[in-house]
Structures are given as C-alpha cells and as structure tokens.
Design a protein around this motif. Structure first.
Motif: not given
Length: 279
Positions: A11-12, A17, A20, A22, A266-268
């Motif tokens: 998930v960084n 995440a 953004n 997830m 993108r969320w990761s």
C-alpha cells in the motif's frame, strides 16, 4: 463452487492509500482476505482505513518503515511473526495467519522482502531474509497443506517478469543469486535444481499462481516506478506474488492484477494481485 478471494498489495503507507482511493477500490472488489505490505503505521491507522475488518499486524522496529498485516472478513484462529534466526530483525516483514475455511485449515502469509542494493549491507540483509524464507517455505509445504505466501517479494524471477530485464541484470531485484532462490522455491519438490546463478539446491514444490495462470507472457506487471512514463508505457516489474502449495494451487479459479485505469487513479505504486480460490 464457493470461492475465497484473496488479494495482496503493497500500500506504500496505509494512510496515504486510504486517502487516495483504496477504500473505493475495496468497496467494489469483494475481497475476503487482504494482505498488506509497507503499512507504515499503527493498529489505529489500519482500523481507520479498514473499518469492520479484523486484522493481524506486525510493525517494523523503525517507525514509519515496512510493516505487514493481514485483514480479513473472518477472524484468524492463530497468527505468528517468528521468522529466521533470533539475531535477525524481521519485524514488519513477515506475518502468518491461520483460518478455517469450511472444514480445512488455511495458512496465509504477508511478506515484504527487503529491496536490497547490490554489494552493500542492505543486500546482506536481503540474503538473510531469503535464507529464512527458504527454510520457512520448506516447513509450510507439508503433504496436502493449504498454504499461501503473498506479498511484495522484491525479486523478478524470470525475464518475463521485468520489462527492462537487460538493464537490470546487475541490480537488486534481478540478481542471478536472488532469482536462484525462486528457482528452488518453485522447482519440483525434492529434486535437484540448478539455479540461475549456477548454484545447486533442492526444489520446494511451490507454485507461482500468476505465472501458471497466465503462461509464457510478459508480466502482467504489478509495480511501476512513479517516475517518468513507466506506468503509461507499462514498463513494470512483476514482484508481487501468490505462491501456493500444490494442493491450494489446484483450487485457483481466477487471477488478475487490478491495474489502475490511469496514472492519476493510482493509490499505490503497486497494483493489487487478486486470486479466487475454490473451497
């Protein structure tokens, strides 16, 4: 047949995440078990990001680094974080959880292998981790066992797994010695395996679900650099895996990489890898 949907994703940072996108992805994905890497937070951050889920979590020794978790719709009956020799710090990089699915036990692992850096102490830590990884895989793959190791394993096993493999042959993530571990992990159980680096070892019999499902094709990649046009050009790496025991691999119904439709969605920097298993 009923199925169990298991997803893995780096998930960084779970807080970023969740901010953004997830949560929106999860709302539509119908996941039963979700393994997470690079959580980079505490229990309360997982609770906020995944309301209503149960989870087990192992934080890294250094705050804001690494961290692995397994979240699920059904509670785990047991969990473990012991991994490798006592003098090796594996905190935040390996967690196992046991579930009972129907009348069968299932062990699920979330693993986050060191990224490493060739010929540095960082790579020495990666070698130690891969040694412990190999030993644990050997003990998990007992006759008929249903076990699954998922996560960001930070090694592209074959040339098919990296778009620019020629330019990465001397870099961490695609070193011959790293790839040789995967030759043994995935080699026929009990047979002599000659690795990419020329080393000889014993095959452990695990199955790379993504490669078996897709066959001899490039990727599908699971990680793309945030820099340049890597995502837009699909210049990625396949480093996020489902490694299954043979008995579990026979239950695979579907596999896909949940790649975002566009860079700004993108969320990761990793995409979830989602697999349906029958039970």
């Amino acid at each position: 047949m009923p199925h169990l949907r298991i997803a893995t994703v780096n998930v960084n940072g779970i807080r970023a995440a969740a901010r953004n996108g997830m949560s929106s992805w999860l709302d539509a994905a119908d996941i039963d078990i979700l393994t997470l890497q690079e959580v980079r937070g505490q229990d309360e951050h997982i609770e906020a990001a995944l309301p209503g889920w149960t989870f087990v979590h192992d934080e890294a020794t250094a705050k804001g680094r690494a961290g692995v978790a397994i979240a699920s719709r059904l509670p785990a009956v047991a969990s473990r974080t012991d991994f490798g020799p006592e003098d090796f710090d594996s905190k935040g990089r390996w967690i196992e959880a046991d579930y009972v699915i129907g009348d069968r036990p299932l062990t699920v692992v979330s693993a986050y292998v060191h990224s490493g850096e060739a010929d540095t102490p960082k790579q020495d830590e990666k070698w130690k981790f891969l040694d412990a990884f190999e030993a644990r895989l050997a003990s998990l793959n007992t006759d008929g066992a249903l076990a699954l190791v998922t996560g960001d394993l930070n090694v592209g096993h074959r040339e098919l797994d990296i778009k620019n493999w020629r330019g990465n042959r001397t870099k961490a993530g695609f070193l011959p010695r790293e790839r040789a571990y995967f030759d043994r992990f995935l080699g026929e159980a009990g047979t002599s395996i000659t690795g990419t680096d020329g080393s000889v070892g014993t095959g452990l019999g695990w199955v790379d679900v993504g490669r078996r499902f897709h066959g001899e094709v490039d990727g599908p990649y699971t990680w793309w650099s945030m820099r340049g046009k890597a995502f837009d050009n699909d210049s990625g790496w396949r480093i996020d895996y489902h490694l299954a025991t043979p008995a579990l691999a026979e239950r695979v119904e579907a596999y896909h990489v949940a790649r975002a439709a566009a860079y700004d969605q993108r969320w990761s920097d990793h995409a979830p890898v989602v697999v349906d298993y029958s039970y």
